[in-house]
Design a protein around this motif. Structure first.
Motif, short mmCIF file in Angstrom:
data_model
loop_
_atom_site.label_atom_id
_atom_site.label_comp_id
_atom_site.label_asym_id
_atom_site.label_seq_id
_atom_site.Cartn_x
_atom_site.Cartn_y
_atom_site.Cartn_z
N ASP A 34 0.81 -1.21 0.00
CA ASP A 34 0.00 0.00 0.00
C ASP A 34 0.85 1.27 0.00
O ASP A 34 0.30 2.36 0.19
N SER A 35 2.15 1.12 -0.16
CA SER A 35 3.07 2.26 -0.23
C SER A 35 2.95 3.11 1.05
O SER A 35 2.71 2.58 2.13
N ILE A 36 3.06 4.40 0.93
CA ILE A 36 2.95 5.29 2.09
C ILE A 36 1.55 5.22 2.70
O ILE A 36 1.36 5.47 3.89
N GLY A 37 0.57 4.85 1.88
CA GLY A 37 -0.79 4.71 2.37
C GLY A 37 -0.92 3.67 3.48
O GLY A 37 -1.88 3.69 4.26
N TYR A 38 0.04 2.76 3.60
CA TYR A 38 0.03 1.75 4.65
C TYR A 38 0.02 2.38 6.04
O TYR A 38 -0.64 1.87 6.96
N PHE A 39 0.71 3.49 6.19
CA PHE A 39 0.84 4.12 7.52
C PHE A 39 -0.40 4.93 7.89
O PHE A 39 -0.63 5.20 9.07
N TYR A 76 5.09 7.20 -4.87
CA TYR A 76 4.36 6.82 -3.66
C TYR A 76 2.87 7.05 -3.91
O TYR A 76 2.48 7.97 -4.64
N VAL A 77 2.02 6.25 -3.28
CA VAL A 77 0.58 6.46 -3.39
C VAL A 77 -0.06 6.33 -2.01
O VAL A 77 0.46 5.63 -1.13
N ASN A 78 -1.16 7.02 -1.81
CA ASN A 78 -1.94 6.86 -0.58
C ASN A 78 -3.42 6.67 -0.89
O ASN A 78 -4.25 6.68 0.01
N PRO A 97 4.54 3.56 -10.54
CA PRO A 97 3.25 2.92 -10.85
C PRO A 97 2.70 3.41 -12.17
O PRO A 97 2.93 4.55 -12.58
N GLY A 98 1.93 2.55 -12.83
CA GLY A 98 1.23 2.96 -14.03
C GLY A 98 -0.23 3.21 -13.71
O GLY A 98 -0.57 3.67 -12.63
N LEU A 99 -1.09 2.86 -14.65
CA LEU A 99 -2.53 3.03 -14.46
C LEU A 99 -3.21 1.72 -14.81
O LEU A 99 -2.67 0.89 -15.54
N GLY A 100 -4.42 1.53 -14.30
CA GLY A 100 -5.15 0.31 -14.57
C GLY A 100 -5.00 -0.71 -13.46
O GLY A 100 -4.26 -0.52 -12.49
N SER A 101 -5.69 -1.83 -13.62
CA SER A 101 -5.72 -2.85 -12.57
C SER A 101 -4.42 -3.63 -12.45
O SER A 101 -4.10 -4.16 -11.38
N THR A 102 -3.63 -3.70 -13.52
CA THR A 102 -2.42 -4.52 -13.49
C THR A 102 -1.23 -3.80 -12.87
O THR A 102 -0.62 -4.28 -11.91
N ILE A 103 -0.89 -2.64 -13.40
CA ILE A 103 0.29 -1.91 -12.92
C ILE A 103 -0.10 -0.59 -12.27
O ILE A 103 0.72 0.34 -12.16
N GLY A 104 -1.35 -0.46 -11.83
CA GLY A 104 -1.85 0.75 -11.20
C GLY A 104 -1.25 1.01 -9.84
O GLY A 104 -0.29 0.36 -9.43
N PRO A 105 -1.82 1.97 -9.09
CA PRO A 105 -1.25 2.41 -7.82
C PRO A 105 -0.91 1.29 -6.85
O PRO A 105 0.11 1.34 -6.17
N ASN A 106 -1.76 0.30 -6.75
CA ASN A 106 -1.50 -0.80 -5.82
C ASN A 106 -1.22 -2.12 -6.55
O ASN A 106 -1.34 -3.20 -5.96
N GLY A 107 -0.85 -2.02 -7.81
CA GLY A 107 -0.50 -3.22 -8.58
C GLY A 107 1.01 -3.38 -8.64
O GLY A 107 1.77 -2.73 -7.92
N ASN A 108 1.48 -4.27 -9.52
CA ASN A 108 2.93 -4.43 -9.73
C ASN A 108 3.14 -5.00 -11.14
O ASN A 108 2.18 -5.28 -11.86
N PHE A 109 4.38 -5.17 -11.51
CA PHE A 109 4.72 -5.54 -12.88
C PHE A 109 5.05 -7.02 -13.03
O PHE A 109 5.53 -7.45 -14.09
N SER A 110 4.80 -7.82 -12.01
CA SER A 110 5.21 -9.23 -12.02
C SER A 110 4.49 -10.06 -13.08
O SER A 110 5.06 -11.02 -13.61
N SER A 111 3.24 -9.71 -13.40
CA SER A 111 2.45 -10.52 -14.32
C SER A 111 2.73 -10.20 -15.79
O SER A 111 2.23 -10.89 -16.68
N LEU A 112 3.53 -9.18 -16.06
CA LEU A 112 3.81 -8.82 -17.44
C LEU A 112 4.73 -9.85 -18.09
O LEU A 112 5.57 -10.46 -17.42
N PRO A 113 4.62 -10.05 -19.39
CA PRO A 113 5.55 -10.95 -20.09
C PRO A 113 6.98 -10.46 -19.95
O PRO A 113 7.22 -9.25 -19.82
N ASP A 114 7.93 -11.38 -20.01
CA ASP A 114 9.34 -10.99 -19.87
C ASP A 114 9.77 -9.97 -20.91
O ASP A 114 10.52 -9.03 -20.61
#
Length: 479
Positions: free
Chosen positions: A225-230, A314-316, A431-448
């Protein structure tokens, strides 16, 4: 290769520094009972390679010409990203080579995009290493922007020469003195940030790692959750203050210490930077108010606007749920970036200022065909050659952005993921935008292949495009 001894000598020193830095997470492994051989092995390998480069080039001539300056700039970031990936490869988390290089490149370029899906369960040593990479990348880009970029004439950076007598042959002695002062300022700001994070509720480990990624405007966090965690207005306020401090030209700090107490008030680029932040907050606040979007408050608007324009990442809050206008606005802010000579990336504020002055000048020439109009910026007259370098930089920036977007879409990514992924990589936002790489997403699911494309965007954006592109022009090497 004798002509490049200074380049490889310097690379050797950088690798030795990187290898020594890898010892620091070992203490975290001991403290948190996570000890294994990953960082020790990576450190030994890196120091050995660095020592070989260092010893085999001791007879260098202590000078850099223009070609060598470009080569050193590119190889520095590339070699640090390669060797910086070793702790990830050797770790118990079993990262692939692609993921390890992606995470390392994202760190050293202060991008902040990550392939780690569960940060809360990630070993503390890995989290600390990510922060160290961003911290080193932050000070590295500052030193390069103030010492090397001006003599390389990259995209208008020649405007920021320390003096009119700077030349590539003289840059090494002068850069040593400047680098020491920059490191001092950068370290003090980092320690102050860590202190205030601790005062307002972070534990010692979180305050240390987040201070390093805050002042570097990198954005790596220890939590999904980035800085939003706190969930703390005080912590977010500290973060915003030090993100902005990291986004200002570090040469301004040196001028301030040298007696120019009005530098932060008088600098045109700094004033414009704050104006962009202010009007972005006002426009976004009005838009969200009129559209009755309830999932935000002024605190979220302030924090996310500052985080995005500076490329911190960072996102909150889930800002990609704030409507389509917010997505467009944040994409624009990604491209603008912060001030030249800071830890931020993007096109930079000063280039948009000069482009605006150029457009106004062209309009005046249409109205008054016989008039003579001189473009001035920061009390300097801007000639046509300089204007051409600015326009060509902005053109290539957006051309490469569209090329990256097209390539990412060819790998199977949807429109929003491809567009925002290209923007966040070349602008080093995170962070990007959208459900995959958006504020609380990550890049792990992207193809190599997508990850490799993004790493290319990261290093191109971080090194101001031409520092990389020029290396592929044969005429540059023949001259």
């Amino acid at each position: 290769m004798s002509n490049y001894k200074t380049v490889f000598f310097t690379l050797g020193i950088l690798q030795i520094i990187l290898g020594i830095s890898m010892i620091i997470p070992v203490f975290a492994q001991i403290l948190f009972s996570e000890l294994d051989s990953s960082f020790i092995g990576a450190s030994i390998a890196t120091i050995i390679f660095g020592t070989l480069f260092f010893l085999s080039n001791l007879d260098h001539d202590k000078k850099l010409n223009l070609q060598q300056a470009f080569l050193l700039t590119a190889l520095s970031w590339l070699s640090i990203a390669i060797f910086g990936s070793l702790p990830f490869i050797f770790s118990s988390m079993e990262f692939s080579v692609t993921d390890s290089f992606f995470e390392s490149m994202s760190g050293i370029t202060t991008t902040g995009s990550t392939i780690i899906g569960n940060l809360e369960n990630t070993p503390k040593a890995i989290l600390l290493w990510r922060a160290i990479l961003q911290w080193l990348g932050g000070i590295g880009i500052i030193v390069m922007a103030i010492t090397l970029m001006p003599i390389m004439n990259v995209g208008g950076m020649q405007l920021f020469k320390i003096s009119n007598n700077d030349s590539s042959e003289k840059i090494l002695p002068k850069s040593k003195e400047i680098a020491l002062r920059l490191i001092y300022i950068y370290s003090i700001l980092t320690l102050l940030c860590a202190f205030f994070y601790k005062v307002f509720g972070m534990n010692y480990f979180d305050s240390l790692t987040h201070s390093m990624t805050t002042i570097a405007t990198g954005g790596f966090s220890n939590y999904n959750d980035s800085i939003g965690y706190f969930d703390s207005a005080y912590i977010e306020s500290v973060s915003m203050v030090f993100i902005i401090l990291g986004s200002l030209p570090f040469i301004a700090y040196i001028k301030f210490l040298n007696g120019d107490k009005q530098i932060f008030k008088n600098d045109s680029q700094i004033r414009t930077f704050f104006k962009i932040i202010f009007f972005s907050i006002v426009i976004l606040g009005i838009y969200l108010s009129f559209n009755n979007i309830q999932s935000f408050d002024l605190r979220s608007i302030l924090f996310n606007v500052i985080s995005i324009i500076t490329g911190t990442g960072y996102v909150n809050d889930q800002f990609d749920s704030w409507g389509s206008f917010t997505i467009v606005l944040f994409l624009m802010l990604m491209f603008i970036g912060g001030c030249a000579g800071s830890t931020t990336c993007g096109v930079k504020v000063f280039r948009f200022q000069i482009l605006y002055l150029f457009i106004m000048n062209q309009i005046k020439k249409i109205i008054y065909p016989k008039g003579v109009f001189v473009i001035k910026y920061a009390e300097n007259s801007i000639n046509e050659k300089f204007i051409a370098s600015i326009i060509s930089f902005i053109f290539f920036y957006f051309l490469i952005f569209f090329c990256l977007s097209a390539l990412l879409s060819l790998t199977g990514l949807d429109f929003i993921t491809a567009i925002s992924g290209a923007a966040t990589s070349i602008s080093n936002v995170g962070p990007g935008l959208g459900s995959t790489i958006g504020p609380n997403g990550n890049f792990s699911s992207l193809p190599d292949i997508s990850k490799w494309i993004l790493t290319v965007g990261m290093i191109l954006g971080r090194l101001e495009l031409f520092a990389i592109l020029i290396l592929f022009v044969p005429a540059f090497w023949r001259n």
